[in-house]
Design an enzyme around this catalytic site. Structure first.
Site, PDB file in Angstrom:
ATOM      1  N   THR A 222       0.852  -1.197   0.000  1.00 35.76           N
ATOM      2  CA  THR A 222       0.000   0.000   0.000  1.00 35.76           C
ATOM      3  C   THR A 222       0.886   1.246   0.000  1.00 35.76           C
ATOM      4  O   THR A 222       1.973   1.219   0.564  1.00 35.76           O
ATOM      5  CB  THR A 222      -0.859  -0.014   1.282  1.00 35.76           C
ATOM      6  OG1 THR A 222      -1.773  -1.089   1.194  1.00 35.76           O
ATOM      7  CG2 THR A 222      -1.629   1.276   1.484  1.00 35.76           C
ATOM      8  N   ARG A 250     -14.536  -7.085  -0.275  1.00 33.96           N
ATOM      9  CA  ARG A 250     -13.931  -6.607   0.980  1.00 33.96           C
ATOM     10  C   ARG A 250     -13.334  -5.207   0.786  1.00 33.96           C
ATOM     11  O   ARG A 250     -12.681  -4.921  -0.211  1.00 33.96           O
ATOM     12  CB  ARG A 250     -12.845  -7.589   1.408  1.00 33.96           C
ATOM     13  CG  ARG A 250     -12.061  -7.192   2.654  1.00 33.96           C
ATOM     14  CD  ARG A 250     -10.741  -6.531   2.313  1.00 33.96           C
ATOM     15  NE  ARG A 250      -9.899  -6.371   3.489  1.00 33.96           N
ATOM     16  CZ  ARG A 250      -8.796  -5.632   3.499  1.00 33.96           C
ATOM     17  NH1 ARG A 250      -8.407  -4.978   2.429  1.00 33.96           N
ATOM     18  NH2 ARG A 250      -8.075  -5.538   4.596  1.00 33.96           N
ATOM     19  N   THR A 273      -0.750   1.708   6.925  1.00 34.18           N
ATOM     20  CA  THR A 273      -0.605   0.504   6.107  1.00 34.18           C
ATOM     21  C   THR A 273      -0.495  -0.714   7.012  1.00 34.18           C
ATOM     22  O   THR A 273       0.152  -0.660   8.056  1.00 34.18           O
ATOM     23  CB  THR A 273       0.620   0.577   5.178  1.00 34.18           C
ATOM     24  OG1 THR A 273       0.732  -0.680   4.493  1.00 34.18           O
ATOM     25  CG2 THR A 273       1.916   0.875   5.905  1.00 34.18           C
TER      26      THR A 273
HETATM   27  N1  ASP Z   1      -4.167  -1.688   4.725  1.00 30.30           N
HETATM   28  C1  ASP Z   1      -4.347  -2.350   3.474  1.00 30.30           C
HETATM   29  C2  ASP Z   1      -5.665  -3.077   3.508  1.00 30.30           C
HETATM   30  O1  ASP Z   1      -5.957  -3.717   4.503  1.00 30.30           O
HETATM   31  C3  ASP Z   1      -3.274  -3.303   3.121  1.00 30.30           C
HETATM   32  C4  ASP Z   1      -1.870  -2.844   3.393  1.00 30.30           C
HETATM   33  O2  ASP Z   1      -1.656  -1.731   3.816  1.00 30.30           O
HETATM   34  O3  ASP Z   1      -0.934  -3.644   3.172  1.00 30.30           O
HETATM   35  O4  ASP Z   1      -6.371  -3.075   2.551  1.00 30.30           O
END
Ligand code: ASP
Length: 356
Positions: A222, A250, A273
């Site tokens: 992310t 989701r 993230t």
């Molecule tokens: N936070 C993001 C999500 O859950 C994924 C990530 O940051 O790696 O969609």
């Protein structure tokens, strides 16, 4: 006559004294304004947090990440140096990372269970507390730009799926074919996770996925940015493909204002993230701002408490990058690594990947 003359002299003396005072007050103001002409600014970014270990990384890949982080942050820093807004710096910086297949945002987004790419993004303006977000879009090359358009050109804060894309078309966005987001690496990650799921269901212990680099690489990437501009305004933004193998449309924390993104000129700007479900439950980005406001603690103290205590207590992992109204920065994470970079007003650059 003599009396009138004396009165006139007294008035004249009093008047010139007052003028001197106004002049000196103005020159005080001038000094303050002059100081404000070189106010501080700064920018901080992340490219995802997770099991990022030096032993799993080749030198060339590590350099590729570092170069892209530097390229992205320099774009935002240039905007700020030239007097541009924090929001412009945030979105232009994120565009660079969305366009790079290295990160799980835009090109290079992870795959859903159905082998599609569903993208989430959000922005927040710390001056107005205005915000915009999109969730589950599948044809938008730069979801962060659409989140900005939602903030600026719609009466809403969050749009999702097909409706968000109809709005994009009305706004003159070009819709890209979903194949644009395909990368072999992300597709392989999905296949390996599905194989692992199947082996678990079949109780097949012959195959081990513990060291599988595609699985290790499947969760993070992310991108996010937080910036303080020369006018003292803060902004934050986050863009992601979410988590590999996600199902049922989701939606993670990235497009949730207060969880994945938050900005408030009174406190700080934050982008998150990590494992989104926990960031939503902990309202992580807003919690950091609220702790600064209510407990009168520093950004770093608030970030540490949320990321090192509250989030793991829930069972979640990940990290944040944030900048406060004075340009102080936090890059806090509880995972093995987080791609990250910070540049201050003087242009000093700090780049990090691992937990060092
Ligand atoms: N936070 C993001 C999500 O859950 C994924 C990530 O940051 O790696 O969609």
């Amino acid at each position: 006559m003599k009396k009138t003359l004396t009165l006139l002299i007294v008035f004249f003396v009093l008047f010139s004294c007052k003028n001197e005072k106004i002049k000196s007050e103005n020159s005080d103001k001038l000094t303050k304004n002059e100081q404000n002409e070189t106010p501080t600014f700064g920018i901080v970014i992340h490219g995802g947090a997770g099991t990022i270990l030096k032993k799993n990384m080749s030198d060339s890949l590590e350099n590729a990440y570092k170069e892209k982080l530097e390229e992205a942050i320099t774009v935002g820093h240039t905007v700020l140096k030239n007097g541009g807004s924090a929001m412009e710096a945030v979105t232009k910086t994120i565009n660079v990372m969305e366009n790079s297949p290295l990160f799980n945002a835009g090109k290079g987004a992870v795959f859903t269970h159905e082998e599609t790419n569903e993208l989430d993004a959000s922005v927040m303006d710390g001056a107005t507390l205005n915000a915009g977000a999109v969730a589950g879009v599948t044809h938008i090359k730069n979801p962060i730009d659409l989140a900005l358009a939602v903030m600026n050109n719609s009466p809403h804060v969050m749009l999702s799926g097909k409706g968000a894309e109809r709005f994009a078309e009305e706004q003159g966005f070009e819709l890209v074919d979903p194949s644009y987001f395909y990368t072999e690496k992300r597709f392989q990650s999905l296949q390996r996770i599905k194989d692992k799921e199947k082996a678990e269901l079949d109780h097949d212990s012959k195959v081990s996925f513990a060291e599988d680099p595609f699985i290790k690489d499947s969760k993070f990437g992310t991108v996010g940015c937080a910036a303080l501009d020369k006018n003292g305004n803060l902004a934050a933004g986050t863009s992601t493909g979410g988590m590999t193998n996600k199902r049922w449309n989701r939606i993670g924390d990235a497009p949730i204002i207060g969880a994945g993104t938050y900005a408030n000129n009174a406190t700080c700007a934050v982008s998150s993230t990590g494992w989104g479900e926990y960031f939503i439950r902990g309202m992580v980005a807003h919690d950091i701002s609220a702790m600064m406001e209510y407990k009168e603690i520093t950004l770093q103290e608030a970030a540490e408490e949320v990321i090192q205590k509250k989030l793991p207590n829930l069972g979640g992992d990940g990290g944040i990058i944030a900048i406060d109204k004075n340009g102080n920065v936090s890059m806090e994470f509880n995972t093995a690594g987080m791609y990250r970079a910070h540049m201050n007003a003087e242009g000093d650059l700090k780049i990090g990947i691992y937990n060092e």
